[in-house]
Design a protein around this motif. Structure first.
Motif, PDB file in Angstrom:
ATOM      1  N   LEU A 182       0.817  -1.221   0.000  1.00 41.17           N
ATOM      2  CA  LEU A 182       0.000   0.000   0.000  1.00 41.17           C
ATOM      3  C   LEU A 182       0.850   1.270   0.000  1.00 41.17           C
ATOM      4  CD1 LEU A 182      -3.416  -0.016   1.619  1.00 41.17           C
ATOM      5  CD2 LEU A 182      -2.586  -1.096  -0.430  1.00 41.17           C
TER       6      LEU A 182
ATOM      7  N   GLN B  97      -0.441  -5.318  10.431  1.00 43.70           N
ATOM      8  CA  GLN B  97       0.879  -5.824  10.041  1.00 43.70           C
ATOM      9  C   GLN B  97       1.738  -4.628   9.629  1.00 43.70           C
ATOM     10  OE1 GLN B  97       1.206  -9.593   7.988  1.00 43.70           O
ATOM     11  NE2 GLN B  97      -0.715 -10.307   8.823  1.00 43.70           N
ATOM     12  N   CYS B  98       1.801  -4.311   8.325  1.00 44.19           N
ATOM     13  CA  CYS B  98       2.592  -3.115   8.022  1.00 44.19           C
ATOM     14  C   CYS B  98       1.906  -1.883   8.578  1.00 44.19           C
ATOM     15  CB  CYS B  98       2.833  -2.987   6.521  1.00 44.19           C
ATOM     16  SG  CYS B  98       1.494  -2.244   5.591  1.00 44.19           S
ATOM     17  N   GLY B  99       0.599  -1.928   8.696  1.00 42.61           N
ATOM     18  CA  GLY B  99      -0.126  -0.835   9.319  1.00 42.61           C
ATOM     19  C   GLY B  99      -0.456   0.321   8.407  1.00 42.61           C
ATOM     20  N   PHE B 100      -0.135   0.198   7.135  1.00 43.33           N
ATOM     21  CA  PHE B 100      -0.361   1.340   6.250  1.00 43.33           C
ATOM     22  C   PHE B 100      -1.835   1.490   5.896  1.00 43.33           C
ATOM     23  CE2 PHE B 100       0.479   4.155   2.610  1.00 43.33           C
ATOM     24  CZ  PHE B 100       1.486   4.935   3.153  1.00 43.33           C
ATOM     25  N   CYS B 101      -2.530   0.367   5.838  1.00 43.84           N
ATOM     26  CA  CYS B 101      -3.963   0.427   5.549  1.00 43.84           C
ATOM     27  C   CYS B 101      -4.760   0.718   6.816  1.00 43.84           C
ATOM     28  CB  CYS B 101      -4.444  -0.899   4.979  1.00 43.84           C
ATOM     29  SG  CYS B 101      -4.476  -2.228   6.213  1.00 43.84           S
ATOM     30  N   THR B 102      -4.098   0.551   7.973  1.00 39.61           N
ATOM     31  CA  THR B 102      -4.842   0.470   9.231  1.00 39.61           C
ATOM     32  C   THR B 102      -5.664   1.710   9.577  1.00 39.61           C
ATOM     33  OG1 THR B 102      -3.107  -1.028   9.983  1.00 39.61           O
ATOM     34  CG2 THR B 102      -4.649  -0.247  11.640  1.00 39.61           C
ATOM     35  N   CYS B 133      -6.196  -4.280   2.012  1.00 42.97           N
ATOM     36  CA  CYS B 133      -5.074  -4.582   2.883  1.00 42.97           C
ATOM     37  C   CYS B 133      -4.263  -5.644   2.172  1.00 42.97           C
ATOM     38  CB  CYS B 133      -5.543  -5.106   4.240  1.00 42.97           C
ATOM     39  SG  CYS B 133      -4.142  -5.672   5.243  1.00 42.97           S
ATOM     40  N   ARG B 134      -2.993  -5.404   2.016  1.00 45.37           N
ATOM     41  CA  ARG B 134      -2.172  -6.347   1.275  1.00 45.37           C
ATOM     42  C   ARG B 134      -1.462  -7.334   2.197  1.00 45.37           C
ATOM     43  NH1 ARG B 134      -2.100  -9.017  -3.364  1.00 45.37           N
ATOM     44  NH2 ARG B 134      -0.278  -8.635  -4.679  1.00 45.37           N
ATOM     45  N   CYS B 135      -1.505  -7.080   3.493  1.00 42.40           N
ATOM     46  CA  CYS B 135      -0.701  -7.897   4.407  1.00 42.40           C
ATOM     47  C   CYS B 135      -1.466  -8.990   5.126  1.00 42.40           C
ATOM     48  CB  CYS B 135      -0.061  -7.020   5.474  1.00 42.40           C
ATOM     49  SG  CYS B 135       0.964  -5.699   4.845  1.00 42.40           S
ATOM     50  N   THR B 136      -2.694  -8.727   5.532  1.00 45.60           N
ATOM     51  CA  THR B 136      -3.296  -9.581   6.551  1.00 45.60           C
ATOM     52  C   THR B 136      -4.184 -10.697   6.028  1.00 45.60           C
ATOM     53  OG1 THR B 136      -5.262  -8.190   6.686  1.00 45.60           O
ATOM     54  CG2 THR B 136      -3.443  -7.623   8.132  1.00 45.60           C
TER      55      THR B 136
HETATM   56  S1  FES Z   1      -1.461  -4.153   7.221  1.00 43.53           S
HETATM   57 FE1  FES Z   1      -0.272  -3.758   5.460  1.00 43.53          FE
HETATM   58  S2  FES Z   1      -1.725  -3.159   4.044  1.00 43.53           S
HETATM   59 FE2  FES Z   1      -2.916  -3.745   5.719  1.00 43.53          FE
END
Ligand code: FES
Ligand code: FES
Lengths: 759, 159
Positions: A182, B97-102, B133-136
């Motif tokens: 993202l 996770q990466c927290g960017f979408c959070t 969200c690309r991580c979770t």
């Molecule tokens: S936690 Fe990484 S994009 Fe949602």
């Protein structure tokens, strides 16, 4: 390990307080942006900069002539210009870099730039690119467009195949997959008055970046400082230089002002790294009882215009071509080929996701031909501890592939597969299937896989851990904090954490290859143990105790239980010089020592010693009218070694499986004549919450004795099995074979139509 | 032109080009850095804000559209010292996770729970389907939203 927030980074991120590289807007910062003319292959005759330069707010327009040093970047092969001077080799290649006062001025300037280009013959299909007369992507290069050709040979595959009572064949294709993190590629950089180039970048490899930037721009590596805050995703796509060299170049021309570069989503798609498209051809031979005898494969990868990690991805893919199975006779040939397509690179499942599609579909085909249960066929051939794998490496680490499979055999989804399929609603078909994957950890032979960890007792008497490996979201910082807290017997909130910074941390490899927590974690545990010993020894002096081993390190103090005495860390710290309060230790991942003579053409990263294993189960529903494939349920049983943070383990499995399901169902960064047909997120589809099933995860009991807390790397293996599992379930459901991914409704409908015609 | 609105309860007055994107104003001028940009074209949801209580994509809003309105970003819901129940639930249940979408995801969840205080898992998935969200793989995000919903309804947290 428990606690309310298992990850130290979770609450700050959930509150929106964490600062990513994308959130850096230093005072007075300039905006940098690249001009990419969009031709797939062309000679650059001129770049017209005057009009853009005349705009108010535009400071500089740099071209290749302004690039000092080698003007070449690349992790292993340095073949990618920072700014192209003579030729552009793919549509995302940049020929100019603009420095502007504002976002708006930058955008206007980029719109005014023009280049005179003379089109060159181009090649977009890797098979065509291998032919002798094909246009050359890199003129004059020895070996033509073949970046790398390699071979794994064990026994005599041709003879063994000829002697096999059953042989199955297949040809498979996998698409270009975008990491689609993202947070797009971004960072800020500034030349400080003392000459140091200070960069904060969204990067998986800060220490390697330092050398890349220095090498490309002719700087002293020690004059480059790279910091890596938490990344907004990486998945391999931020392993290597994306914005780094451009940003550094901009900073060299910014008169000491900070510069910011953040790629747009479209730029990220066109210029960022993506998973290699692959073409795999394979023959697998077995005895009538299903015992595997021989495998012959050919793997062709499209690396696009530049090497990046193409050769290494090929090697890993080839190493995994036989699946986690016992196969006595093997011949795998691999080719990684330059084309004028967008650049391929590292992505989670690095060649293995491609190879696993082929290997697992071949197993299903064999099971069908022999009338065997596909799960039992796998169990019959699966490698166990102490056995030699397809590349001649003895598996001395934890090898619980069998346990992963038996966990599926006992799963209700598997046991009830016939009933579930029989209950399919009208105009729907249902299928259930399994797939097994293995994925090597670490860089492999020939490349030191090292990490150095530093722990400091601060002046305030707290422990500070210097995390030298980036956290792209996988949670290694949380895992490392948990490990250090336990090793130092301190509450986790009391630890200070320093994120990767080449000036403050000790050098460590990249956050990649499922190695991060394993390698750095091992180094960290060593550093913490040495620190605890040191603190006890110094405390003995304070407490007048003649046996430091009778002292106990506790939260904020060292106590001498027998004498009912204690000294606080804060007090001790004030008496100790800084170099006495620091502990550093390193760890190198073990590599395979007994390497058979089976391989040719391998340069780096072969073979591997340690592998993670994962067996996946998919229940799939197919709509006969629309061709839409819906994954109804999903379950993964994984051997990732010991589990340090159960939540983190599940996060990795669910996230990896989700990306694998994206590859299976919809993700295809398609291109025509070198141009992406899916330039943005409205055309390149990644799964939403509605596209994915509940993903169940089971960690099978396992312990990797060489790993911290017994763990192995689990970041990649979940990515590999979803595509074959879903493809197999679709075949179970409707009797159609889909050997090209993703399994889009169009492909499914076409296959259904073909199947109807044939009956 | 001067644009006036409230941001997380505080009035702001900003002299700016009314044609600028709201996401840029919020981030660059007002330091609301929890508002992320993932695509700039309305596809990812990372730039979500609550505009007069309604979930909106700030990359598709112009500065002029903020005039007189009330903007709430993730910072406005809570901070680390006094986190909002959803922020706690996300952190606790492994939804980050990466927290960017959070931050955008948390706002989407808040907007969902205001409309439907007792969503089932499918409702949650539908409610969050505008946010990538690309991580979770979303499983833990759904867990978190349901846990927060239970808490809000006064139910006991399921262990
Ligand atoms: S936690 Fe990484 S994009 Fe949602
Ligand atoms: S940045 Fe607004 S929706 Fe993606």
């Amino acid at each position: 390990m428990s606690g309310r927030f298992p990850r130290v980074d979770a609450l700050p991120k959930a509150c929106g307080a964490e600062r990513f590289a994308a959130d850096q807007y230093p005072e007075g910062c300039l905006w940098a942006g690249a001009f990419r003319p969009g031709a797939a292959h062309a000679r650059v005759l001129a770049v017209h900069t005057a009009e853009a330069l005349a705009l108010p707010g535009v400071l500089k327009v740099l071209t290749a002539a302004d690039v000092p040093g080698a003007n070449l970047q690349g992790i292993v092969h340095k073949d990618q210009p920072v700014l192209c001077g003579d030729v552009v080799r793919h549509a995302g290649d940049p020929v100019a870099l603009v420095l502007a006062e504002s976002r708006e001025a930058l955008e206007r300037a980029l719109g005014l730039l023009r280049a005179d280009l003379e089109p060159l013959p181009a090649v977009f299909d890797p098979r065509e690119a291998m032919r002798p007369g094909a246009p050359r992507v890199h003129a004059g290069r020895e070996g033509g467009n073949v970046l790398m050709a390699a071979e794994i040979r064990k026994g005599d595959a041709a003879r063994a195949l000829a002697a096999c009572p059953v042989v199955v064949r297949g040809t498979f294709e996998t698409p270009r997959q975008a990491p689609a993190f993202l947070e797009t590629e971004c960072g800020v950089a500034r030349r400080l008055p003392d000459g140091v180039l200070d960069m904060t970048v969204s990067t998986q490899s800060p220490f390697r970046d330092r050398f890349e930037v220095a090498q490309a721009l002719g700087l002293d590596p020690l004059s480059v400082r790279v910091r890596a805050p938490y990344l907004g995703g990486g998945f391999g796509g931020k392993d290597g230089s994306t914005v780094q060299c451009l940003l550094a170049l901009a900073a060299l021309h910014a008169d000491g002002r900070p510069v910011r570069m953040a790629w747009s989503r479209e730029e990220s798609f066109s210029a960022g790294y993506k998973r290699h498209p692959s073409i795999l051809r394979c023959e697998l031979g077995a005895d009538r009882d299903g015992t595997l005898r021989a495998l012959r494969c050919r793997m062709v990868l499209d690396t696009g215009a530049y090497a990046h990690l193409g050769g290494e991805v090929l090697e890993l893919g080839m190493e995994h071509m036989a699946g986690p199975y016992r196969v006595p006779h093997i011949l795998v040939r691999g080719f990684c080929v330059y084309t004028n397509n967008p650049v391929s690179g590292a992505m989670r499942g690095f060649g293995v996701a491609q190879a696993t599609f082929c290997a697992e579909r071949m197993m299903d085909r064999l099971a069908a031909k022999l009338g065997l249960d596909p799960l039992e066929l796998r169990l019959k051939n699966v490698l166990g501890p102490g056995e030699e794998n397809a590349c001649g490496v003895r598996l001395t680490g934890s090898t619980e592939a069998r346990a992963c499979l038996t966990a599926l055999r006992d799963h209700p989804f598997w046991a009830s597969r016939r009933e579930w399929a029989a209950q399919a609603p009208a105009r729907t078909r249902r299928g259930v299937a399994v797939a097994l994957a293995h994925n090597a950890m670490g860089y492999g032979g020939g490349l030191p896989d090292m990490a150095a960890a530093k722990v400091e007792l601060t002046e305030e008497g707290r422990f500070r851990i210097y995390c030298a490996v980036s956290d792209m979201g996988q949670g290694n910082v949380g895992g490392h904090a948990a490990m250090a807290a336990q090793a130092l017997n301190q509450p986790r909130e009391e630890l200070d954490i320093v994120l990767p910074d080449t000036e403050r941390c000790h050098p460590s490899g990249s956050s990649a290859a499922g190695r991060t927590t394993y390698t750095f974690g091992n180094a960290l545990l060593k550093a913490c143990a040495a620190m605890a010993d040191k603190v006890r020894a110094r405390a003995a002096l304070f407490l007048l105790c003649d046996d430091p081993s009778s002292l106990v390190l506790e939260s904020g103090r060292v106590i001498w239980p027998d004498a009912c005495k204690s000294v606080s860390l804060a007090l001790m710290a004030r008496f100790l010089p800084r170099d006495d309060r620091i502990s550093v230790a390193e760890f190198a991942m073990p590599v395979a020592r007994e390497v058979s003579g089976a391989s040719r053409g391998f340069v780096l990263g072969f073979p591997h010693l340690l592998f993670a294993y994962s067996a996946h189960l998919a229940r799939v529903e197919l709509d006969e009218l629309t061709g839409r494939v819906r994954v109804a349920d999903y379950f993964a049983a994984t051997d990732g070694g010991g589990v340090v943070l159960p939540q983190g383990f599940e996060q990795q499995i669910q996230g990896g499986a989700a990306q694998g399901l994206g590859l299976a169902l919809m993700e295809d960064c398609a291109s025509r004549d070198g141009r992406l047909l899916t330039p943005d997120l409205s055309t390149y589809l990644v799964p939403t919450a509605l596209d994915l099933p509940e993903i169940g995860s089971l960690a099978v009991p396992s312990h990797e004795s060489s790993g911290p807390g017994g763990l192995k790397g689990v970041g990649e293996v979940a990515m590999d099995a979803p595509l074959p599992a879903v493809a197999s379930a679709v075949e179970q459901a409707a009797g159609i074979r889909l050997d090209a991914a993703p399994l889009t409704p169009e492909r499914v409908l076409a296959a259904l139509r073909r199947a109807r015609k044939n009956t | 032109m001067t644009i006036r609105f409230t941001l997380n309860g505080r009035p702001v007055a900003l002299d700016t080009d009314p044609g600028r994107r709201a996401v840029d104003i919020l981030r660059e001028d007002l330091g609301a850095l929890s508002v992320k940009e993932g695509c700039g074209t309305g596809e990812c949801g990372a730039c979500s804000v609550l505009l007069d209580g309604e979930l909106k994509l700030s990359c598709l809003l112009l500065a002029a559209q903020l005039e007189g309105r009330e903007v709430v970003t993730c910072e406005g819901l809570g901070d680390q010292d006094a986190p909002h129940a959803l922020q706690v639930a996300f952190a606790e249940h492994g939804a980050v996770q990466c927290g960017f979408c959070t931050p955008g995801m948390v706002l989407a969840a808040e907007s969902l729970l205001r409309e439907n205080p007792d969503p089932d898992r499918e409702d949650v998935r539908r409610g969050l389907s505008g946010n990538l969200c690309r991580c979770t793989g979303y499983v833990k995000i759904v867990d978190a939203v349901q846990a927060a919903a239970r808490e809000r309804r006064g139910g006991r947290r399921k262990k």
